[in-house]
Write an enzyme that holds these catalytic residues in place. Structure first.
Site, PDB file in Angstrom:
ATOM      1  N   ASN A  70       0.594   2.548  -5.923  1.00 13.63           N
ATOM      2  CA  ASN A  70      -0.204   2.110  -4.725  1.00 13.63           C
ATOM      3  C   ASN A  70      -1.081   0.985  -5.030  1.00 13.63           C
ATOM      4  O   ASN A  70      -2.091   1.159  -5.787  1.00 13.63           O
ATOM      5  CB  ASN A  70      -0.978   3.208  -4.233  1.00 13.63           C
ATOM      6  CG  ASN A  70      -1.847   3.013  -2.872  1.00 13.63           C
ATOM      7  OD1 ASN A  70      -1.508   2.000  -2.490  1.00 13.63           O
ATOM      8  ND2 ASN A  70      -2.876   3.637  -2.905  1.00 13.63           N
TER       9      ASN A  70
ATOM     10  N   ARG B 197       0.867   6.887   5.144  1.00 19.97           N
ATOM     11  CA  ARG B 197       0.565   5.732   3.928  1.00 19.97           C
ATOM     12  C   ARG B 197       1.819   5.050   3.764  1.00 19.97           C
ATOM     13  O   ARG B 197       1.840   4.043   3.049  1.00 19.97           O
ATOM     14  CB  ARG B 197       0.218   6.441   2.692  1.00 19.97           C
ATOM     15  CG  ARG B 197      -1.083   7.407   2.997  1.00 19.97           C
ATOM     16  CD  ARG B 197      -1.660   7.775   1.230  1.00 19.97           C
ATOM     17  NE  ARG B 197      -2.184   6.494   0.615  1.00 19.97           N
ATOM     18  CZ  ARG B 197      -3.376   6.197   0.878  1.00 19.97           C
ATOM     19  NH1 ARG B 197      -4.294   7.030   1.502  1.00 19.97           N
ATOM     20  NH2 ARG B 197      -3.834   5.006   0.019  1.00 19.97           N
TER      21      ARG B 197
ATOM     22  N   GLY C  70       0.807  -1.021   0.042  1.00 16.98           N
ATOM     23  CA  GLY C  70       0.000  -0.125  -0.007  1.00 16.98           C
ATOM     24  C   GLY C  70       0.975   1.137  -0.069  1.00 16.98           C
ATOM     25  O   GLY C  70       2.106   0.922   0.509  1.00 16.98           O
ATOM     26  N   CYS C  71       0.369   2.470  -0.331  1.00 15.84           N
ATOM     27  CA  CYS C  71       1.544   3.458  -0.395  1.00 15.84           C
ATOM     28  C   CYS C  71       0.681   4.836  -0.415  1.00 15.84           C
ATOM     29  O   CYS C  71      -0.439   5.012  -0.878  1.00 15.84           O
ATOM     30  CB  CYS C  71       2.315   3.280  -1.885  1.00 15.84           C
ATOM     31  SG  CYS C  71       3.288   1.837  -1.512  1.00 15.84           S
ATOM     32  N   GLY C  72       1.554   5.860  -0.584  1.00 13.87           N
ATOM     33  CA  GLY C  72       1.233   7.079  -1.094  1.00 13.87           C
ATOM     34  C   GLY C  72       2.033   7.678  -2.120  1.00 13.87           C
ATOM     35  O   GLY C  72       2.957   7.573  -2.298  1.00 13.87           O
TER      36      GLY C  72
END
Lengths: 505, 262, 379
Positions: free
Chosen positions: C225, C41, C12-14
């Site tokens: 993401n 994030r 997951g990510c920003g």
């Protein structure tokens, strides 16, 4: 020496009638295609004739019948099995080749039963197939390596050139080739109706196409096999796809033989041969002795149909199947059907059925790998067949790389078949594998079509459910995605061939 | 026409407890909010909010919180009572699993508004994203309400099990008011869409259009009066177009899907 | 033999992307601030940046940014580059001394304490041109040649990874929070017209410097993401075209897929995006005949290229920036614009941090790309 007509072979099954429940309606006697029931002061089951097809049980309104194995102990011997002893009796009495039907029933490892699927947890959401879109649409046929576009007058992109002929399946399942002759016309009708209902295809097998099936042209694959039965310009016109059958999983490398007594008037008309003559399919196509010759037949068919129909080549899964498939693709086939050693038949030498060919799981994995290594995977669609029993088998076959699966035995089971393996006798009590009019009548094609439609619907639901739990909403995002499969109890070599890792890795 | 009386007298700005959120980590900011609430604050104003998550989560007192800026995800989650006024856009998951209270957003909202909401009201002035009102449900006397003034994305009212969803399309400007798969999996509750009927190909399998009754009209008028007052919108303009009503065809849409094991 | 022995990870990510469509340069300070707001994030196991227009002096050279774990890997890389490329210049990428104390950290800590890996690998850049005969008959373009070089180094030289290889652009990434890494790489000293930043939250592997985003090939850079649930088949499809997915992450396949479709198959960007995030059949069936034909052909040919699973990606190249969501929008993406600036981010707060009053802010529709291009004539 002979004490009864079964010679040295003891009876196998015996219908047992519960006399208290039996109302003597005799429906069971009428329903048996094998004359295993008779009436003498009540219904009597005849040991030795019964094949455990269960038609009588289904028809009995009182639940008064059970089928029992005739109790008989042999001296234990794990080497000289009962099956082997009985085959020896049969051969020594007849001097003949032992005939069998359906598919290889030996206890070879089923790789399907040693593979499990992945599922999404946390990092990627699973998708709910009932409420969100889930796409099973599949195209069979050759694809170009890339799409080329150009701008139209309004500056919008449009496709440049034309796509090769492809067939649309609403779900990646087709009904595999079963000839009219090996199965009844009503079976063919049921398959065609269901194919139409489900937006899929049915394959005629090599026995020609009965006129009653002409309205289903868009859902028909016609087969062009070594006997060329019923193959005519009209026949080719009445199909959505043409299949050249080189081999069949149940009998790789051998021809076929529909005995003259089964060549009834309608069969004669459909196969375009005289009534009562044997219908012999040669072992090879005598215009195909090499891969170049295959190319010649493929292009003869393409020319005859103006390149409007994909041409499929069906091969048995044999040792060198990957290289053969590569050659077939390069010869110009648009679709390749690989038929594994569990695949069924209406009649074949039992020795061939049980000892020739390789499992479809290994074959499809090897073929998919090989076509990818050579960067020609897009040139052909791959159909896996031969022993696809459940939606789980279908799903695993797709995960290994098949575009679609073909089912035959599973479809017959939906029509009532209880896998008694007596197709070759022509006495099928269910009206499926028979040409006896009084038996064939038993299969109502409308009902059969509904049964098959529901089966395809159920498998499609289950496929959607699995795609959803895998977190993808299109079947092509799972197709050939080996990393979503894991093996259990497989050796490193087996895992390597299947291109999957062991569970836990 | 007399102006409707607001439910609660507006608090005076000087009564508000002001908290500056700039550069504050959400944990610190939420601690300050909870402390203020437990100290009896009736109105709080958060200034310079930008991305702080979980604002007012799980608070169960009747308190008004004005949020200036862009609150982070999950604003008002598990909330039971407070009234939140977002002066700006809100991000994802506004009012996640909220029990009661009210959230008024003066801008747009992103995806998944009111997920699993069991009671209370969410009023969005502008547009909202995907999966608005997903799995809203009603229980006993609680009936959750979500009103979107603008348009919504796909999967409006997905799995909806209860409550009321209203889409007004005031910002549509020629675009569709709602996205695709409206009410897919819906097995309870009601969706009202203003303007035009939802085209059949954009409707999920489960809901069906039904005619509005007098009761529906009265309910819409009551809710939209409150909505237009909160957001200073023209009530008459809102009511000047017809509404279309969608309810599930069955409370058990998948009853026939399964077969028993032999 | 086909290699099936791979493992990939998900995360997951920003995301943050900033572009000036008039080509105005800006320092890395903005992207740093924006990605810092998305701190939540990431989990400190990866961060990175892509910057375009940073090497005007070497604009005609392919800028290889390399991570090298050992002295041996560095020797091997340099030997390979010398043999196959004209290396105009090579140097260590400047970084702050990790043991120095910085006022940016109120705790008075230093980067060594903040970055989880105390000794990052050697990070170097080499400005290269292909070394090949003037009239080469191998049928390869310079770009193909560079791609081969990248694949060779990544696959065959132990401990060495090419993290970017485009002209006049570069990627800076590693293990840590992106704001700390940006500080480590002195991003405030670079001037670029396009910046992307990424905060990473890997879920099933230890972070490693090469595994951070962006992932690149030539001047493509992708930040991502989500998880590509179709990774297995995407990877196998790419392998048919010689792409080696060695970095064990699904983002890599996104990068290569775009390279294949846009650069090698020559599809216009919009059309390529329709292949990787295809419209649903239900919608295709309602299109006009011409449009339907094109979309059907794309899906038939590029079924294995469909990126399936939850994702939001921002990909950049020398001439622009594109944001894209999966087909049912399972990951967030917000876009905004003001003047010549276009912003994209996982959360609106990332944009508001550096552009408090954008002219327009919106949530793009699932599967519908947001495309920002340098204006015609901008160099």
């Amino acid at each position: 020496m002979n004490q009864n007509k079964h010679g040295l072979i003891p009876p196998k099954f015996r219908p047992v009638i519960n006399r208290e429940l039996c109302r003597r309606c005799k429906r069971c006697i009428l329903s048996c295609g094998f004359e295993a029931l008779t009436f003498e002061n009540g219904v009597i089951g005849i040991a030795g004739e019964c094949v455990a097809c269960h038609r009588c049980i289904t028809m009995c309104p009182e639940g008064a019948i059970t089928i029992q194995k005739q109790p008989l102990d042999y001296r234990d011997n794990e080497y000289w099995t009962v099956e082997i002893r009985e085959e020896l009796y049969r051969q020594s009495e007849s001097g003949g080749v032992i005939l069998a039907s359906m598919g290889n029933d030996k206890s070879f490892k089923s790789y399907f039963d040693h593979m499990v699927l992945d599922a999404c947890q946390v990092t990627n959401p699973s998708i709910d197939p009932l409420r969100e879109p889930m796409e099973l649409r599949t195209y069979l046929g050759r694809k170009p390596e890339k799409v080329t576009v150009e701008k139209d007058k309004q500056g919008k992109f449009q496709l440049k050139g034309k796509m090769p002929a492809n067939l649309l399946l609403e779900t990646p399942i087709i009904f595999g080739g079963m000839s009219y002759g090996s199965v009844s016309l009503n079976t063919h009708k049921a398959l065609a109706m269901a194919a139409k209902n489900c937006g899929i295809l049915m394959n005629t097998g090599e026995g020609g196409l009965h006129k009653d099936l002409y309205p289903y042209t868009d859902h028909i694959i016609v087969q062009c096999a070594s006997g060329r039965f019923g193959v005519s310009e009209e026949y080719l016109k009445r199909a959505a796809m043409i299949e050249i059958k080189i081999g069949q999983g149940a009998k790789p490398g051998i021809g076929g033989h529909l005995p003259g007594e089964k060549v009834t008037a309608p069969i004669s008309e459909t196969r375009m041969i005289p009534i009562g003559t044997d219908a012999l399919s040669p072992a090879p196509h005598h215009d195909i002795y090499s891969i170049e010759d295959l190319r010649q037949l493929i292009y003869s068919l393409k020319e005859a149909t103006e390149y409007k129909k994909p041409v499929c080549v069906k091969i048995s899964a044999v040792h060198n199947v990957a290289a053969i498939a590569s050659g077939v693709a390069r010869a110009g086939a648009d679709v390749i059907c690989v038929d594994g050693f569990r695949g069924g038949t209406g009649a074949t030498p039992k020795m061939v059925r049980d000892h020739v060919g390789i499992p479809i799981e290994l074959a499809i994995a090897a073929v998919d790998d090989r076509l990818r290594e050579e960067n020609i995977r897009h040139q052909v669609s791959l159909i896996a067949s031969g022993g696809i029993r459940t939606s789980a088998d279908m799903i695993k076959a797709i995960g290994l790389g098949a575009d679609a699966v073909a089912i035959c035995t599973a479809a017959l089971v939906a029509l009532g078949c209880h896998i008694c393996q007596q197709c070759h006798t022509g006495n099928c009590s269910w009206g499926i594998a028979t040409q006896r009019p009084e038996l064939e009548r038993r299969l109502d094609p409308e009902w059969g079509g509904q049964q098959l439609t529901r089966l395809i619907q159920a498998w499609s639901y289950e496929l959607k459910e699995v795609l959803g739990l895998l977190g993808v909403n299109a079947v092509e995002s799972f197709r050939g995605s080996r990393e979503r499969l894991r093996g259990i109890g497989l050796s490193e070599l087996e895992l390597d061939i299947l291109g999957i890792k062991h569970a836990g890795r | 026409m007399t102006k409707p009386m607001p439910e609660v007298a507006p608090e005076k700005t000087e009564d508000r407890l002001i908290i500056d959120a700039s550069q504050k980590y959400y944990k610190v900011l939420n601690q300050e909010i909870r402390l203020a609430v437990s100290n009896g604050a009736h109105a709080i104003e958060l200034r310079n909010v930008n991305g702080q998550r979980y604002l007012a989560d799980g608070i169960n007192k009747r308190v008004k919180i004005h949020i200036h800026g862009t609150p982070g995800n999950n604003v008002g989650a598990f909330m039971d009572g407070p009234e939140l006024y977002v002066h700006g856009n809100s991000q994802e998951q506004v009012g996640n699993t909220m029990n009661s209270g009210k959230i008024v957003v003066f801008g747009n909202a992103s995806d998944v508004v009111g997920y699993g909401m069991r009671g209370g009201k969410i009023f969005i002035k502008g547009d909202a994203g995907y999966r608005v009102g997903i799995h809203m449900k009603q229980y006993k006397s609680s009936v959750p309400v979500v009103i979107v003034g603008g348009t919504t994305g796909d999967f409006l009212g997905e799995y909806m099990a209860g409550g009321i969803l209203i889409v007004l399309g005031l910002t549509a400007d020629g675009d569709e008011f709602v996205g695709d798969y409206v009410g897919t999996g819906m097995h309870g509750g009601v969706i009202y869409v203003r303007g035009e009927p939802v085209p059949a190909h954009r409707l999920g399998k489960e809901p069906a259009r039904v005619e509005l009754t007098e009761k529906d009209n009265a309910l819409l008028a009551k809710l939209l009066k409150e909505y237009s007052t909160e957001l200073s919108l023209d009530f008459d303009k809102i009511m000047s177009k017809p509404f279309f009503k969608y309810t599930p065809q069955s409370h058990r849409p998948y009853g026939n899907m399964y077969a028993n094991q032999p | 033999m086909v290699n099936h022995n791979y493992q990939h990870e998900s995360s997951g990510c920003g995301l943050v992307g900033i572009i000036s469509t008039t080509g105005k340069k800006m320092s890395g300070e903005q992207v740093l601030r924006a990605v810092a707001v998305l701190h939540e994030r990431g989990n400190g196991l990866g961060g990175g940046f892509a910057a375009y227009g940073i090497y005007p002096k070497y604009r005609d050279f392919f800028a290889f940014h390399l991570l090298m774990d050992t002295a041996e890997s560095k020797t091997a890389v340099e030997a390979y580059l010398q043999e196959h490329f004209i290396v105009e210049h090579g140097e260590a990428i400047p970084t702050r001394n990790p043991s120095e104390r910085y006022p940016q950290y109120s705790s008075g800590r230093n980067l060594e304490e903040i970055l989880p890996e105390i000794t990052p690998p050697a990070i170097w850049r080499y400005f290269c041109k292909p070394k090949r005969p003037e009239y080469s008959t191998d049928g390869l373009t310079d770009e193909d040649y560079v791609v081969q070089g990248v694949m060779h180094i990544n696959e065959n030289i132990d401990g060495a990874f090419v993290i970017s290889s485009g002209r006049n652009m570069g990627v800076f990434k590693g293990v840590g929070y992106p704001e700390d890494l940006g500080h480590f790489f002195k991003l405030e000293e670079y001037e670029a017209y396009t910046w992307t930043g990424h905060a990473r939250f890997p879920t099933n592997s230890q972070g490693w410097w090469g595994g951070a985003h962006p992932f690149t090939l030539l001047d493509w850079a992708v930040i991502h993401n989500g998880e590509i649930s179709s990774y297995g088949i995407n990877k196998r499809y790419l392998e048919m075209y010689g792409y080696k997915c060695t970095l064990m992450t699904d983002t890599e396949v996104v990068t290569y897929m775009l390279d294949l479709l846009i650069r090698k198959h020559g599809l216009p960007t919009e059309v390529a995006l329709r292949a990787v995030a295809a419209p649903f059949w239900k919608d295709v069936d309602r299109m006009s005949e011409e449009e339907r034909k094109l979309n059907e052909a794309l899906r038939m040919v590029y079924g294995s290229a469909l990126l399936n699973g939850p994702f939001a990606i921002i990909f950049t190249h020398s001439r622009g920036m594109v944001g894209l969501n999966d087909r049912i929008k399972l990951r967030p993406l917000v876009a905004a614009c003001k003047g010549d600036m276009v912003y994209m981010s996982s959360e609106e707060c990332g944009i508001r941090e550096i552009c408090p009053n954008p002219k327009r802010v919106w949530n793009p529709r699932a599967g519908h790309p947001v495309i920002a291009r340098l204006e015609d004539g901008v160099k």
